[in-house]
Design an enzyme around this catalytic site. Structure first.
Site, PDB file in Angstrom:
ATOM      1  N   HIS A   1       1.886   4.633  -2.777  1.00 61.30           N
ATOM      2  CA  HIS A   1       2.017   6.054  -2.646  1.00 61.30           C
ATOM      3  C   HIS A   1       3.406   6.497  -2.896  1.00 61.30           C
ATOM      4  O   HIS A   1       3.454   7.476  -3.708  1.00 61.30           O
ATOM      5  CB  HIS A   1       1.812   6.428  -1.053  1.00 61.30           C
ATOM      6  CG  HIS A   1       0.378   6.190  -0.530  1.00 61.30           C
ATOM      7  ND1 HIS A   1      -0.775   6.645  -1.440  1.00 61.30           N
ATOM      8  CD2 HIS A   1      -0.113   5.503   0.404  1.00 61.30           C
ATOM      9  CE1 HIS A   1      -1.913   6.195  -0.862  1.00 61.30           C
ATOM     10  NE2 HIS A   1      -1.431   5.721   0.501  1.00 61.30           N
TER      11      HIS A   1
ATOM     12  N   HIS B   1       0.776  -1.252  -0.021  1.00 57.03           N
ATOM     13  CA  HIS B   1      -0.023   0.000  -0.050  1.00 57.03           C
ATOM     14  C   HIS B   1       0.805   1.148   0.000  1.00 57.03           C
ATOM     15  O   HIS B   1       0.787   2.224  -0.850  1.00 57.03           O
ATOM     16  CB  HIS B   1      -0.757  -0.165   1.129  1.00 57.03           C
ATOM     17  CG  HIS B   1      -1.728   1.245   1.433  1.00 57.03           C
ATOM     18  ND1 HIS B   1      -3.174   1.053   1.080  1.00 57.03           N
ATOM     19  CD2 HIS B   1      -1.658   2.349   1.773  1.00 57.03           C
ATOM     20  CE1 HIS B   1      -3.619   2.231   1.141  1.00 57.03           C
ATOM     21  NE2 HIS B   1      -2.858   3.154   1.696  1.00 57.03           N
ATOM     22  N   GLU B   2       1.974   1.341   0.762  1.00 50.51           N
ATOM     23  CA  GLU B   2       2.484   2.446   0.936  1.00 50.51           C
ATOM     24  C   GLU B   2       3.646   2.637  -0.351  1.00 50.51           C
ATOM     25  O   GLU B   2       3.980   3.732  -0.555  1.00 50.51           O
ATOM     26  CB  GLU B   2       3.494   2.629   2.428  1.00 50.51           C
ATOM     27  CG  GLU B   2       2.524   2.298   3.721  1.00 50.51           C
ATOM     28  CD  GLU B   2       1.726   3.790   3.701  1.00 50.51           C
ATOM     29  OE1 GLU B   2       2.049   4.624   3.117  1.00 50.51           O
ATOM     30  OE2 GLU B   2       0.599   3.436   4.352  1.00 50.51           O
TER      31      GLU B   2
END
Length: 378
Positions: free
Chosen positions: A37, A33-34
């Site tokens: 980003h 997920h990170e």
């Protein structure tokens, strides 16, 4: 002394068998997920101050050549990316632009065009969904998929199908307007529609017959041995009549099938929450960290394949949850960016603050609800 040893080794067993698999699965999902980003943020020219797996004090870390601090932190229950000029993609405050140099403003998160900020925020949930597709693709390529023809072998007496007039030998053609090719297609549609009157088309003796039945909830065991509630109409498919067979997929077909399977999950998840907020779903269907940790332990005991599949399901779940239009979730920021794109300027900080506080309370309440479900209600 014996009791002490039992408690000690019992605790170690819980730690290794349940907590450790849970932390491994959670770490993988959060890292992906990170990383979404981070990668899209870097592609958009945004500076990154830190990438952390976990929260709290840093355990180990290093600085890369771009000045990003990569670190492993003490509390392994999440993670974050800290962008230049901002506390993170989920922050509602930023550094004052006037206090920045021209170089700092050029790479600061909050000075970027709205499409770059939106793309960076959306990338986290998108990478979670892509992880699920990637895992499914590998599994379909390696193992294929077991399917069965959509045939009725038996009809449970007194069940919705019996009341509707289903008979052994009927072949499903469509369910509520959706054409079906396998028995699992029928199960997929029916299982999430408890209490809804569904229209079925079946083929019987060369003729198509229309029937209506309302699925009812029953309790049964899932593959990990947990008791779950699922909607059924009361028909059974067997080896003789169902023509069970394995479909093998090539590399491209595996990806296509993985995208389809992920799409089914996304559709069912949206359908579930719509029904849940309308009071038509069992609250025990929602689990929190305790339930997920228990499932991780059960999956690990079945083998690495099961744990990887659980990672896929958790990843898509976290991705979808983060797209809910509530601050401080990613979906809440996307709502603000959409408003900014429409009105031509950022939403006023005071308005953002109100929504962030309200959203934070809702998210906190939801977390409390699922933890209460885990510990006391279900």
């Amino acid at each position: 002394m014996t009791d002490m040893l039992h408690t000690l080794f019992g605790s170690q067993s819980v730690l290794i068998g349940t907590v450790l698999p849970f932390l491994i699965v959670l770490t993988v999902v959060v890292f992906v997920h990170e990383m979404g980003h981070y990668l899209v943020g870097r592609w958009c020219g945004i500076g990154v101050k830190a990438f952390s797996v976990g929260f709290g004090p840093e355990l180990i870390g290093f600085n890369d050549r771009r000045g990003t601090r990569w670190k492993l932190s003490a509390i392994p229950l999440g993670g974050y990316v800290k962008f230049a000029g901002d506390e993170g993609v989920t922050s509602s405050t930023s550094s004052p632009t006037e206090a920045m140099s021209a170089e700092e403003r050029a790479v600061a998160f909050h000075t970027q065009p709205v499409w770059k900020r939106a793309a960076t925020v959306f990338a986290g949930p998108a990478f979670n969904i892509l992880l699920t597709i990637a895992i499914f693709s590998v599994f379909f390529a390696l193992y294929g998929k077991m399917v069965a023809d959509p045939m009725v072998a038996e009809v449970r007496p007194g069940g919705p199908a019996a009341v509707a007039g289903f008979q052994p030998g009927d072949r499903f053609v469509s369910v509520d307007g959706d054409k079906v090719e396998t028995f699992s297609d029928v199960q997929r549609i029916v299982s999430s529609r408890a209490g809804d009157s569904l229209n079925f088309v079946v083929q019987r003796n060369g003729q198509e017959i229309k029937l209506s039945a309302t699925p009812e909830l029953i309790e049964q065991k899932d593959p990990l041995g947990n008791t779950v509630k699922i909607a059924v109409i009361g028909v059974v498919n067997n080896q003789e009549l169902g023509n069970f067979r394995r479909i093998e997929y090539g590399p491209v077909e595996s990806v296509v099938q993985a995208v389809r399977e992920s799409g089914f999950i996304i559709a069912r998840t949206g359908q579930f929450f719509g029904r849940f907020f309308a009071g038509r779903e069992d609250k025990c269907q929602l689990g929190g960290p305790v339930k997920i940790a228990t499932m991780a332990g059960q999956a690990a005991s079945q083998g690495i394949d099961w744990l990887i599949q659980l990672t896929a399901m958790l990843s898509i779940g976290i991705g979808l949850l983060n797209l809910f239009p509530l601050p401080p979730l990613d979906g809440g920021h996307l709502i603000f960016y959409a408003a900014e794109a429409v009105i031509g300027r950022p939403v006023r900080p005071a308005v953002q603050e109100i929504f962030f506080r309200f959203g934070f309370l809702l998210v906190l309440g939801f977390m409390g609800f699922v933890v209460f479900n885990d510990l006391f209600a279900c």
